[in-house]
Enzyme design. Structure first.
Site, mmCIF file in Angstrom:
data_model
loop_
_atom_site.group_PDB
_atom_site.id
_atom_site.type_symbol
_atom_site.label_atom_id
_atom_site.label_comp_id
_atom_site.label_asym_id
_atom_site.label_seq_id
_atom_site.Cartn_x
_atom_site.Cartn_y
_atom_site.Cartn_z
ATOM 1 N N GLY A 182 -4.378 -4.909 5.966
ATOM 2 C CA GLY A 182 -3.507 -4.683 7.107
ATOM 3 C C GLY A 182 -3.803 -3.371 7.795
ATOM 4 N N SER A 239 0.843 -1.187 0.000
ATOM 5 C CA SER A 239 0.000 0.000 0.000
ATOM 6 C C SER A 239 0.884 1.243 0.000
ATOM 7 C CB SER A 239 -0.914 -0.003 1.230
ATOM 8 O OG SER A 239 -1.730 1.137 1.255
ATOM 9 N N ASP A 291 -14.239 -2.060 3.092
ATOM 10 C CA ASP A 291 -13.323 -2.234 4.212
ATOM 11 C C ASP A 291 -14.055 -1.838 5.488
ATOM 12 O OD1 ASP A 291 -11.351 -2.031 6.159
ATOM 13 O OD2 ASP A 291 -10.032 -0.738 5.021
ATOM 14 N N LYS A 300 -10.003 -7.695 7.320
ATOM 15 C CA LYS A 300 -9.039 -7.432 8.388
ATOM 16 C C LYS A 300 -9.565 -8.102 9.647
ATOM 17 C CE LYS A 300 -7.729 -2.934 6.458
ATOM 18 N NZ LYS A 300 -7.767 -1.463 6.634
ATOM 19 N N ASP A 359 -7.516 3.030 -2.801
ATOM 20 C CA ASP A 359 -8.201 3.016 -1.510
ATOM 21 C C ASP A 359 -8.499 4.451 -1.108
ATOM 22 O OD1 ASP A 359 -9.193 2.564 1.001
ATOM 23 O OD2 ASP A 359 -7.305 1.846 1.859
ATOM 24 N N LYS A 378 -3.314 5.022 -2.177
ATOM 25 C CA LYS A 378 -4.255 5.826 -1.404
ATOM 26 C C LYS A 378 -4.667 7.032 -2.243
ATOM 27 C CE LYS A 378 -4.148 3.549 2.573
ATOM 28 N NZ LYS A 378 -5.349 2.969 3.225
ATOM 29 N N LYS A 382 -1.478 -0.928 -4.176
ATOM 30 C CA LYS A 382 -2.654 -0.169 -3.774
ATOM 31 C C LYS A 382 -2.239 1.273 -3.528
ATOM 32 C CE LYS A 382 -4.671 -0.511 0.396
ATOM 33 N NZ LYS A 382 -5.494 -1.096 1.482
ATOM 34 N N GLU A 420 -11.492 0.811 -3.272
ATOM 35 C CA GLU A 420 -11.777 0.404 -1.897
ATOM 36 C C GLU A 420 -12.401 1.537 -1.097
ATOM 37 O OE1 GLU A 420 -9.298 -1.290 1.978
ATOM 38 O OE2 GLU A 420 -8.338 -1.194 0.003
#
Length: 340
Positions: free
Chosen positions: A307, A151, A255, A279, A205, A179, A177, A230
């Site tokens: 995570g 990430s 998520d 998660k 995400d 952000k 991934k 996400e």
């Protein structure tokens, strides 16, 4: 039900009560701040749970909510208090000797999923050590390697993001991934796609940074062949995600919205997501995670293990879980040494 799951300890397993518990809050300075739409994290606080049974065997677990209540209501200080005042006494009082029994003993506790998960994880690692069986094998997994992704948080420039993406791909990560947030989305995704091509598994995400009114901006991401977007909307907005998914070609992954097996089932029934980030801390532990793994496997829904910037203790348990067959996409995982 076909999507239910549980794990039985090995036949003849000797169950020994826990005699002593330590609950510790630790501070882990990051090598560099990890920046998301919530802000920057420079020091990661987590709560560790340390069990000792009557034979001196020890088990470790990790409760890893964030310091603040902006991701979910759970916080580090709240998890520490919940464990000391309620969860640990409930398990000791009922004489819990197995991980499923620990999960059952904590059923009266509403929410507080990260605290419950940390204590249950400690019981799972204790059971694994007592039986001399790796945790992944105890959970029913039969693979020795798990593909992982990385990430990438907000950086000082788009070029810095592209540079780190290339570094992580060179290191062997199988998925990237990014952000994103309003004003930091299409440009950065385009730059990464132009650099790495369309053969690399890429997803984004948003950490709930958008609203349904941003649907056009999110639809602009369809051109990049992303694995998923996400959690674009609010943490409790399953209805909004269902409406948004109807307007996007890219699968939505949830998520923050999924805090239990029931939440996951409801979201899939409503087509609020077509990809699931699991998660263990967010859903209440490994036992609940096993139910979600079975649910996604039975419905053919892509599942992967996310995570929470855990220490190596939490990451080890996550990797064991991610070895199960329902986890068909790379885990959001790197060695703790990448961060700390």
């Amino acid at each position: 039900m076909t999507d239910s799951a549980s794990v039985d300890l090995p036949e003849g397993a000797e169950l020994v009560p826990v005699e002593r518990v330590e609950v510790l809050e630790v501070a882990l300075p990051l090598l560099e701040p990890f920046v998301t739409s919530f802000g920057a994290t420079a020091i990661r606080h987590v709560v560790l749970v340390h069990l000792f049974d009557a034979d001196g065997v020890e088990g470790w677990g990790e409760a890893a909510p964030l310091d603040h209540p902006f991701y979910l209501p759970d916080t580090v200080s709240g998890a520490l208090a919940l464990l000391v005042e309620y969860a640990v006494p409930m398990c000791l009082r009922t004489g819990v000797t197995s991980p499923p029994d620990a999960a059952s003993a904590m059923t009266p506790i509403r929410g507080n999923t990260f605290a419950r998960a940390g204590l249950e994880q400690a019981y799972w690692t204790l059971a694994s050590l007592r039986e001399g069986v790796p945790l992944a094998e105890l959970l029913g997994a039969h693979v020795e390697r798990v593909p992982v992704g990385e990430s990438i948080g907000f950086k000082r420039s788009v070029g810095a993001v592209v540079e780190e993406v290339q570094l992580r791909l060179d290191q062997g990560y199988r998925r990237i991934k990014l952000k994103i947030g309003p004003g930091w989305d299409v440009e950065v995704v385009r730059a990464v796609r132009e650099e790495v091509g369309f053969d690399v598994m890429l997803q984004v995400d948003a950490n709930a940074a958008y609203t349904l009114q941003d649907a056009d901006a999110l639809r602009a991401l369809d051109q990049f062949d992303l694995t998923c977007i996400e959690q674009p909307l609010g943490f409790d907005d399953i209805l909004g995600h269902a409406a948004l998914q109807r307007r996007l070609a890219t699968p939505i992954c949830l998520d923050e919205s999924l805090r239990s097996p029931a939440d996951a089932r409801r979201a899939l029934d409503m087509d609020a997501c077509r990809n699931v980030n699991l998660k263990p801390g967010r859903v209440g532990g490994i036992s609940a995670s096993l139910e979600i793994e079975a649910l996604c496997r039975s419905r053919g829904v892509p599942l992967w293990c996310g995570g929470m910037l855990e220490s190596g203790i939490g990451r080890a348990a996550n990797l064991a879980l991610a070895a199960l067959p329902g986890f068909v996409q790379p885990a959001d995982m790197s060695p703790a040494s990448v961060l700390y």
